[in-house]
Scaffold this motif. Structure first.
Motif, PDB file in Angstrom:
ATOM      1  N   VAL A  65       0.845  -1.201   0.000  1.00  0.00           N
ATOM      2  CA  VAL A  65       0.000   0.000   0.000  1.00  0.00           C
ATOM      3  C   VAL A  65       0.878   1.248   0.000  1.00  0.00           C
ATOM      4  O   VAL A  65       1.853   1.324   0.757  1.00  0.00           O
ATOM      5  CB  VAL A  65      -0.904   0.061   1.271  1.00  0.00           C
ATOM      6  N   SER A 139       3.400   1.142  -9.824  1.00  0.00           N
ATOM      7  CA  SER A 139       2.636  -0.111  -9.788  1.00  0.00           C
ATOM      8  C   SER A 139       1.300  -0.036 -10.517  1.00  0.00           C
ATOM      9  O   SER A 139       0.697  -1.068 -10.805  1.00  0.00           O
ATOM     10  CB  SER A 139       2.410  -0.550  -8.334  1.00  0.00           C
ATOM     11  N   ALA A 142       0.632   4.930 -13.548  1.00  0.00           N
ATOM     12  CA  ALA A 142      -0.261   6.087 -13.504  1.00  0.00           C
ATOM     13  C   ALA A 142       0.120   7.131 -14.545  1.00  0.00           C
ATOM     14  O   ALA A 142       1.255   7.201 -15.011  1.00  0.00           O
ATOM     15  CB  ALA A 142      -0.187   6.718 -12.110  1.00  0.00           C
ATOM     16  N   GLY A 194       1.339  -4.552  -7.621  1.00  0.00           N
ATOM     17  CA  GLY A 194       1.817  -5.257  -6.427  1.00  0.00           C
ATOM     18  C   GLY A 194       1.641  -6.752  -6.482  1.00  0.00           C
ATOM     19  O   GLY A 194       1.782  -7.444  -5.468  1.00  0.00           O
ATOM     20  N   ILE A 199       8.113  -3.046  -4.572  1.00  0.00           N
ATOM     21  CA  ILE A 199       9.147  -2.116  -5.028  1.00  0.00           C
ATOM     22  C   ILE A 199       9.684  -1.342  -3.821  1.00  0.00           C
ATOM     23  O   ILE A 199       8.909  -0.756  -3.055  1.00  0.00           O
ATOM     24  CB  ILE A 199       8.562  -1.140  -6.071  1.00  0.00           C
ATOM     25  N   HIS A 407      -6.242   4.039 -14.417  1.00  0.00           N
ATOM     26  CA  HIS A 407      -6.505   3.654 -13.024  1.00  0.00           C
ATOM     27  C   HIS A 407      -6.113   2.214 -12.735  1.00  0.00           C
ATOM     28  O   HIS A 407      -5.758   1.881 -11.615  1.00  0.00           O
ATOM     29  CB  HIS A 407      -7.983   3.863 -12.677  1.00  0.00           C
ATOM     30  N   ASN A 442      -0.467  -9.713  -3.351  1.00  0.00           N
ATOM     31  CA  ASN A 442      -1.749  -9.052  -3.667  1.00  0.00           C
ATOM     32  C   ASN A 442      -2.713  -9.982  -4.409  1.00  0.00           C
ATOM     33  O   ASN A 442      -3.178  -9.668  -5.519  1.00  0.00           O
ATOM     34  CB  ASN A 442      -1.503  -7.768  -4.478  1.00  0.00           C
TER      35      ASN A 442
HETATM   36  C1  LIG Z   1      -8.833  12.299  -6.715  1.00  0.00           C
HETATM   37  C2  LIG Z   1      -8.093  11.241  -7.466  1.00  0.00           C
HETATM   38  C3  LIG Z   1      -7.570  11.568  -8.703  1.00  0.00           C
HETATM   39  C4  LIG Z   1      -6.850  10.611  -9.417  1.00  0.00           C
HETATM   40  N1  LIG Z   1      -6.319  10.960 -10.617  1.00  0.00           N
HETATM   41  C5  LIG Z   1      -5.583  10.069 -11.296  1.00  0.00           C
HETATM   42  C6  LIG Z   1      -4.990  10.427 -12.535  1.00  0.00           C
HETATM   43  O1  LIG Z   1      -5.124  11.541 -13.017  1.00  0.00           O
HETATM   44  N2  LIG Z   1      -4.229   9.496 -13.157  1.00  0.00           N
HETATM   45  C7  LIG Z   1      -4.028   8.248 -12.639  1.00  0.00           C
HETATM   46  O2  LIG Z   1      -3.304   7.447 -13.242  1.00  0.00           O
HETATM   47  N3  LIG Z   1      -4.603   7.896 -11.473  1.00  0.00           N
HETATM   48  C8  LIG Z   1      -5.356   8.757 -10.798  1.00  0.00           C
HETATM   49  N4  LIG Z   1      -5.909   8.392  -9.597  1.00  0.00           N
HETATM   50  C9  LIG Z   1      -5.684   7.042  -9.062  1.00  0.00           C
HETATM   51  C10 LIG Z   1      -4.456   6.916  -8.130  1.00  0.00           C
HETATM   52  O3  LIG Z   1      -4.065   8.167  -7.616  1.00  0.00           O
HETATM   53  C11 LIG Z   1      -3.295   6.259  -8.886  1.00  0.00           C
HETATM   54  O4  LIG Z   1      -3.656   4.941  -9.238  1.00  0.00           O
HETATM   55  C12 LIG Z   1      -1.981   6.224  -8.081  1.00  0.00           C
HETATM   56  O5  LIG Z   1      -0.952   5.787  -8.927  1.00  0.00           O
HETATM   57  C13 LIG Z   1      -2.033   5.325  -6.864  1.00  0.00           C
HETATM   58  O6  LIG Z   1      -0.909   5.614  -6.054  1.00  0.00           O
HETATM   59  P1  LIG Z   1      -0.935   5.286  -4.485  1.00  0.00           P
HETATM   60  O7  LIG Z   1       0.348   5.716  -3.894  1.00  0.00           O
HETATM   61  O8  LIG Z   1      -2.152   5.852  -3.884  1.00  0.00           O
HETATM   62  O9  LIG Z   1      -1.004   3.706  -4.547  1.00  0.00           O
HETATM   63  P2  LIG Z   1      -1.991   2.713  -3.769  1.00  0.00           P
HETATM   64  O10 LIG Z   1      -3.389   3.063  -4.065  1.00  0.00           O
HETATM   65  O11 LIG Z   1      -1.614   2.634  -2.358  1.00  0.00           O
HETATM   66  O12 LIG Z   1      -1.613   1.346  -4.507  1.00  0.00           O
HETATM   67  C14 LIG Z   1      -1.889   1.177  -5.857  1.00  0.00           C
HETATM   68  C15 LIG Z   1      -1.431  -0.210  -6.313  1.00  0.00           C
HETATM   69  O13 LIG Z   1      -0.016  -0.277  -6.271  1.00  0.00           O
HETATM   70  C16 LIG Z   1       0.424  -1.293  -5.381  1.00  0.00           C
HETATM   71  N5  LIG Z   1       1.599  -0.750  -4.702  1.00  0.00           N
HETATM   72  C17 LIG Z   1       1.686   0.395  -3.985  1.00  0.00           C
HETATM   73  N6  LIG Z   1       2.953   0.588  -3.579  1.00  0.00           N
HETATM   74  C18 LIG Z   1       3.679  -0.461  -4.042  1.00  0.00           C
HETATM   75  C19 LIG Z   1       5.040  -0.838  -3.953  1.00  0.00           C
HETATM   76  N7  LIG Z   1       5.950  -0.100  -3.314  1.00  0.00           N
HETATM   77  N8  LIG Z   1       5.425  -2.000  -4.541  1.00  0.00           N
HETATM   78  C20 LIG Z   1       4.540  -2.771  -5.224  1.00  0.00           C
HETATM   79  N9  LIG Z   1       3.235  -2.467  -5.325  1.00  0.00           N
HETATM   80  C21 LIG Z   1       2.813  -1.311  -4.742  1.00  0.00           C
HETATM   81  C22 LIG Z   1      -0.751  -1.601  -4.492  1.00  0.00           C
HETATM   82  O14 LIG Z   1      -0.736  -2.937  -4.037  1.00  0.00           O
HETATM   83  C23 LIG Z   1      -1.917  -1.353  -5.431  1.00  0.00           C
HETATM   84  O15 LIG Z   1      -2.152  -2.472  -6.226  1.00  0.00           O
HETATM   85  C24 LIG Z   1      -6.658   9.322  -8.869  1.00  0.00           C
HETATM   86  C25 LIG Z   1      -7.186   9.003  -7.624  1.00  0.00           C
HETATM   87  C26 LIG Z   1      -7.910   9.950  -6.926  1.00  0.00           C
HETATM   88  C27 LIG Z   1      -8.469   9.591  -5.558  1.00  0.00           C
END
Ligand SMILES: Cc1cc2nc3c(=O)[nH]c(=O)nc-3n(C[C@H](O)[C@H](O)[C@H](O)COP(=O)(O)OP(=O)(O)OC[C@H]3O[C@@H](n4cnc5c(N)ncnc54)[C@H](O)[C@@H]3O)c2cc1C
Length: 449
Positions: A65, A139, A142, A194, A199, A407, A442
């Motif tokens: 996470v 992961s 994005a 994940g 990572i 996403h 995961n």
């Molecule tokens: C308001 C809002 C706007 C958004 N806008 C966009 C946008 O414009 N573009 C976009 O692409 N997304 C967008 N998102 C979605 C989200 O922000 C992205 O998917 C982002 O990359 C997730 O990052 P996180 O740190 O929150 O990861 P998390 O939600 O914590 O995890 C995402 C995934 O990655 C895995 N993961 C996390 N860290 C690691 C690690 N170190 N090693 C291996 N696996 C890992 C997790 O298991 C999970 O499967 C948005 C979300 C919100 C709420």
């Protein structure tokens, strides 16, 4: 309850309080909850390796996470086990402007990286709406408002340190800007959600801050004309750095939330980067194309504060729409289509929501054919919302597009993997089994069983 890794981590790195379990039991915009048995907070790659070896011996599921901002249930620990929260690994290890790269731990947010790089003339150009971590962004592969010009996270990953499912610490990639050596293992872990490893360090490419920039706000009477304009802009080769759509309802919510006073119409927000002469020429051509496409106006802004205000408002759209719909549930979903099919995909999704009596908000990175709907609903409308989202995704795939432009799959989009990938799915399954034979990484995400 599985055995806890006491002795391997300090006590404060192992948390089982109800509030913290709850926080890690659900994601953004995904209704179902499933609690982990414990949340572990590693502080180094060695901590992660010890956790993974411990879990592998006992076949305990692990859910990595980051900021937990993913939208399709990616971080919901479906089978319990440990959530591995990487946010304490938040150090920027190196910024090398002369090599256009930075080395970070996975819990670093992209805004923090850009804040640290601010005075070096370089920046990391991927900006999802939430303050996501680099680990989560890699992961999910994005992207953000600048993908139309700068690409997606995967285009910036030079090297990774990964703890694999057997607890080994492995380095993949290097610091060169290109390489033809070996399999592309950075590509394998990028977008893996994940499911293949955790990572623990990321080397990313940075780009130079542009000499000049200008933004523009272009209102349209409807979605079809707005998206047709975008298609023409891309086809004319105008190198927009940002090209975003927001519908009138979203602009209204943003105005109420952020105190802005943007005209409440279907609006395309644009930004151009380059040298002053090039930017001026891009703005002039965009203005011309907009007028031919039936725009209701064209307001350019070149002052930095004006541009920042505009994009800050854009980044608040989701939270503005949540504030405008107190007590309602929401479903956020994204698709991407070939750019020429964008007008029909957007119009059809909006008409479907209207017919179904649902309140939907449209925002999207339309410059690359990617748009999102945020649909608000009451408990008794759950099935209607699922149906509308399903039709939107099926239509995008039928148009030659994808079930998700950025996403990711998580849990909610597993059902489209077969339709979208067909013969490639068994190969993906074989890869998963080869890298994670016990299925502890995961489980239940990304690849349908
Ligand atoms: C308001 C809002 C706007 C958004 N806008 C966009 C946008 O414009 N573009 C976009 O692409 N997304 C967008 N998102 C979605 C989200 O922000 C992205 O998917 C982002 O990359 C997730 O990052 P996180 O740190 O929150 O990861 P998390 O939600 O914590 O995890 C995402 C995934 O990655 C895995 N993961 C996390 N860290 C690691 C690690 N170190 N090693 C291996 N696996 C890992 C997790 O298991 C999970 O499967 C948005 C979300 C919100 C709420």
């Amino acid at each position: 309850m599985p055995e806890l890794p006491t002795g391997l981590l300090r006590n404060d790195q192992i948390v089982t309080t109800r509030a913290v379990l709850d926080q890690h039991g659900h994601g953004e915009s995904y209704g179902e909850t499933s609690l982990p048995d414990a949340v572990l907070f590693p502080e180094s790659a060695e901590d992660v390796a010890r956790i993974v070896r411990f879990a592998a011996e006992r076949r305990i599921p692990l859910t990595p996470v980051g900021a937990n901002s993913s939208l399709e249930g990616h971080t919901v620990p479906l089978f319990g086990g440990f959530s591995v929260d990487l946010t304490r690994m938040d150090r920027i290890l190196e910024i090398r402007p002369e090599d256009f790269l930075a080395v970070v731990q996975p819990g670093v947010g992209y805004r923090s990286l850009n804040e640290a790089a601010r005075h070096s003339g370089v920046f990391f150009p991927i900006d999802p709406g939430a303050h996501a971590t680099l680990g989560g962004m890699v992961s999910t592969n994005a992207s953000g408002t600048m993908a139309v010009r700068y690409g997606v996270t995967g285009d910036y990953v030079l090297a990774l340190q990964v703890v694999t499912a057997d607890g080994a610490i492995v380095r993949v990639g290097n610091r060169a800007r290109k390489s033809a050596a070996g399999y592309d293992l950075c590509g394998l872990f990028t977008g893996a959600e994940g499911t293949l490893g955790i990572i623990t360090e990321i080397t990313v490419r940075l780009v130079g801050v542009p000499e000049s920039a200008s933004a523009a706000r272009v209102p349209f009477p409807d979605a079809r004309r707005a998206t047709s304009f975008v298609t023409q802009l891309v086809q004319a080769g105008v190198p927009a750095a940002r090209c975003e759509i927001i519908d009138a309802r979203s602009v209204h919510a943003v105005n109420a939330f952020a105190g802005t006073a943007f005209p409440e119409q279907m609006t395309i927000f644009l930004e151009f980067h380059g040298n002053p002469a090039g930017v001026a020429a891009d703005v002039a051509l965009a203005r011309d194309l907009a007028s031919h496409a039936g725009a209701l106006g064209f307001e350019a802004a070149s002052r930095r504060e004006e541009r920042e205000r505009l994009w800050e408002a854009r980044h608040k759209t989701f939270y503005a729409t949540v504030a405008a719909n107190p007590g309602k549930r929401n479903l956020v979903t994204d698709v991407a289509v070939p750019i020429s099919r964008l007008p029909e995909a957007v119009a059809s999704a909006l008409e479907d929501c209207d017919r179904s009596g649902l309140t939907a908000y449209l925002v999207g990175h339309v410059g690359d054919g990617n748009f999102h709907l945020t649909i608000f609903y009451d408990d008794d409308q759950h099935q209607q919302v699922e149906d509308v989202a399903h039709r939107m995704v099926s239509h995008a795939i039928a148009l030659g597009g994808t079930s998700t432009g950025e996403h990711g799959i998580g849990i909610r989009k597993l059902r489209y993997m077969e339709e979208e990938h067909g013969d490639a799915l068994p190969l993906m399954r074989r890869l998963k089994r080869a890298v994670d034979p016990e299925g502890i990484m995961n489980p239940g995400k990304k690849i349908p069983d």
